[in-house]
Scaffold this motif. Sequence first.
Motif, PDB file in Angstrom:
ATOM      1  N   LYS A   7       0.756  -1.130   0.092  1.00  0.00           N
ATOM      2  CA  LYS A   7       0.250   0.245  -0.289  1.00  0.00           C
ATOM      3  C   LYS A   7       0.782   1.539  -0.022  1.00  0.00           C
ATOM      4  O   LYS A   7       0.092   2.711  -0.143  1.00  0.00           O
ATOM      5  N   GLY A   8       2.243   0.930  -0.131  1.00  0.00           N
ATOM      6  CA  GLY A   8       2.837   2.381  -0.210  1.00  0.00           C
ATOM      7  C   GLY A   8       2.857   2.987   1.486  1.00  0.00           C
ATOM      8  O   GLY A   8       3.368   4.250   1.911  1.00  0.00           O
ATOM      9  N   ILE A   9       2.762   1.727   2.680  1.00  0.00           N
ATOM     10  CA  ILE A   9       2.411   2.973   3.959  1.00  0.00           C
ATOM     11  C   ILE A   9       4.012   2.820   4.465  1.00  0.00           C
ATOM     12  O   ILE A   9       4.844   1.942   4.018  1.00  0.00           O
ATOM     13  N   PRO A  10       5.457   3.726   5.022  1.00  0.00           N
ATOM     14  CA  PRO A  10       5.967   4.163   5.330  1.00  0.00           C
ATOM     15  C   PRO A  10       5.740   3.868   6.814  1.00  0.00           C
ATOM     16  O   PRO A  10       5.446   3.100   7.419  1.00  0.00           O
ATOM     17  N   THR A  11       7.352   3.860   7.168  1.00  0.00           N
ATOM     18  CA  THR A  11       7.299   3.049   8.294  1.00  0.00           C
ATOM     19  C   THR A  11       6.887   4.297   9.632  1.00  0.00           C
ATOM     20  O   THR A  11       6.923   5.127   8.894  1.00  0.00           O
ATOM     21  N   ASP A  12       6.807   4.217  10.868  1.00  0.00           N
ATOM     22  CA  ASP A  12       5.627   5.467  11.529  1.00  0.00           C
ATOM     23  C   ASP A  12       6.501   6.309  11.758  1.00  0.00           C
ATOM     24  O   ASP A  12       6.104   7.234  11.909  1.00  0.00           O
ATOM     25  N   ASP A  13       7.880   6.546  11.479  1.00  0.00           N
ATOM     26  CA  ASP A  13       8.641   7.567  11.202  1.00  0.00           C
ATOM     27  C   ASP A  13       9.063   7.342  10.191  1.00  0.00           C
ATOM     28  O   ASP A  13      10.567   8.476  10.779  1.00  0.00           O
ATOM     29  N   ARG A  14       9.564   7.515   9.302  1.00  0.00           N
ATOM     30  CA  ARG A  14      10.056   7.166   7.607  1.00  0.00           C
ATOM     31  C   ARG A  14      11.472   7.416   8.351  1.00  0.00           C
ATOM     32  O   ARG A  14      11.860   7.598   7.736  1.00  0.00           O
ATOM     33  N   LEU A  15      11.614   6.076   9.222  1.00  0.00           N
ATOM     34  CA  LEU A  15      13.762   6.243   9.642  1.00  0.00           C
ATOM     35  C   LEU A  15      14.046   4.717   9.202  1.00  0.00           C
ATOM     36  O   LEU A  15      13.390   3.837   9.262  1.00  0.00           O
ATOM     37  N   LEU A  16      15.334   4.527   8.527  1.00  0.00           N
ATOM     38  CA  LEU A  16      15.746   3.744   8.342  1.00  0.00           C
ATOM     39  C   LEU A  16      16.890   3.833   9.569  1.00  0.00           C
ATOM     40  O   LEU A  16      17.679   5.019   9.943  1.00  0.00           O
ATOM     41  N   VAL A  17      17.286   2.474  10.517  1.00  0.00           N
ATOM     42  CA  VAL A  17      18.647   2.562  11.489  1.00  0.00           C
ATOM     43  C   VAL A  17      19.667   1.759  10.595  1.00  0.00           C
ATOM     44  O   VAL A  17      19.871   0.915  10.699  1.00  0.00           O
ATOM     45  N   VAL A  18      20.981   1.976  10.358  1.00  0.00           N
ATOM     46  CA  VAL A  18      22.318   1.453  10.636  1.00  0.00           C
ATOM     47  C   VAL A  18      22.773   1.050  12.014  1.00  0.00           C
ATOM     48  O   VAL A  18      23.414   2.120  12.382  1.00  0.00           O
ATOM     49  N   ALA A  19      22.833   0.104  12.362  1.00  0.00           N
ATOM     50  CA  ALA A  19      23.631   0.260  13.800  1.00  0.00           C
ATOM     51  C   ALA A  19      24.432  -1.402  13.761  1.00  0.00           C
ATOM     52  O   ALA A  19      24.202  -2.871  12.864  1.00  0.00           O
ATOM     53  N   CYS A  20      25.307  -1.124  14.645  1.00  0.00           N
ATOM     54  CA  CYS A  20      26.055  -3.253  15.100  1.00  0.00           C
ATOM     55  C   CYS A  20      25.136  -3.882  14.929  1.00  0.00           C
ATOM     56  O   CYS A  20      24.228  -4.248  16.204  1.00  0.00           O
ATOM     57  N   MET A  21      25.411  -5.491  15.399  1.00  0.00           N
ATOM     58  CA  MET A  21      24.568  -6.660  15.063  1.00  0.00           C
ATOM     59  C   MET A  21      24.818  -7.025  16.540  1.00  0.00           C
ATOM     60  O   MET A  21      24.552  -7.185  17.502  1.00  0.00           O
ATOM     61  N   ASP A  22      26.180  -6.244  17.253  1.00  0.00           N
ATOM     62  CA  ASP A  22      25.822  -6.173  19.238  1.00  0.00           C
ATOM     63  C   ASP A  22      24.839  -6.447  19.710  1.00  0.00           C
ATOM     64  O   ASP A  22      24.295  -5.813  19.770  1.00  0.00           O
ATOM     65  N   GLU A  23      25.197  -7.656  20.658  1.00  0.00           N
ATOM     66  CA  GLU A  23      23.994  -7.918  21.714  1.00  0.00           C
ATOM     67  C   GLU A  23      23.766  -6.890  21.983  1.00  0.00           C
ATOM     68  O   GLU A  23      22.612  -6.901  23.283  1.00  0.00           O
ATOM     69  N   ARG A  24      24.922  -6.034  22.409  1.00  0.00           N
ATOM     70  CA  ARG A  24      24.892  -5.679  24.151  1.00  0.00           C
ATOM     71  C   ARG A  24      23.901  -3.873  23.253  1.00  0.00           C
ATOM     72  O   ARG A  24      23.704  -2.803  24.075  1.00  0.00           O
ATOM     73  N   ILE A  25      23.525  -3.427  22.828  1.00  0.00           N
ATOM     74  CA  ILE A  25      23.121  -1.755  22.057  1.00  0.00           C
ATOM     75  C   ILE A  25      21.636  -2.310  21.765  1.00  0.00           C
ATOM     76  O   ILE A  25      21.258  -3.037  20.917  1.00  0.00           O
ATOM     77  N   PRO A  26      21.067  -1.861  22.744  1.00  0.00           N
ATOM     78  CA  PRO A  26      19.698  -2.026  23.294  1.00  0.00           C
ATOM     79  C   PRO A  26      19.406  -0.665  21.863  1.00  0.00           C
ATOM     80  O   PRO A  26      18.637   0.594  22.472  1.00  0.00           O
TER      81      PRO A  26
END
Length: 204
Positions: A34-53
């Motif tokens: 339907k072309g509905i974006p994310t609620d905040d129109r946001l992409l996050v690029v982060a480390c895969m480290d499990e300690r990063i919430p």
Amino acid sequence: MADSHNHDHEPGHHHEHVDATVADHDDWARRRRKGIPTDDRLLVVACMDERIPVEDALDIELGDAQIFRNAGGKVTDDVIRSAALTTQFFDTEEIIVVNHTDCGMMSAPDDAVVDGLEAAAGGDLDDVDLDPALPDLSIGDATVADWVRMTDNIDEACAAQVRYLEEHPLVDATVHGYVYEVESGTLRHPGGRIAEEISTRVED
């Protein structure tokens, strides 16, 4: 006997509440179609480290953002691919890069990482598909160390990656970067320091 139930709708109109719930769920389930974006129109690029919430640190919830995690939270070719697609076709307007202290990408010298990968491959890496989804692509003249992208300074790396995304011709978004201090559990701007001591790259 009086009705003990509280209703937020008029008698005979409960279907309107059900219809709205069904419609909301349909929008959620089919939001890409339907072309509905994310609620905040946001992409996050982060480390895969499990300690990063990531969600807690950025105060976001499921549906607020697309989250791309890899080793080191590095802006690789696939991050560019994903960022280009989501900013050009899915109405994403903002990108946040989250790097962090005490990162495993700072845990060993480049030579040791290269030696370890070559040992795992049984020798030369020339015949190893580094991108099995796109086998025609290769790292070309780059070294394995370049491909792994170990990091000496997380603050400089975060700032550089923000600049790279900002300047890339295929990415159209506002870009910000933060460093998550695992020692203090706090986000900060690159170059600032909150914890008394932060872990640094292990050198030979």
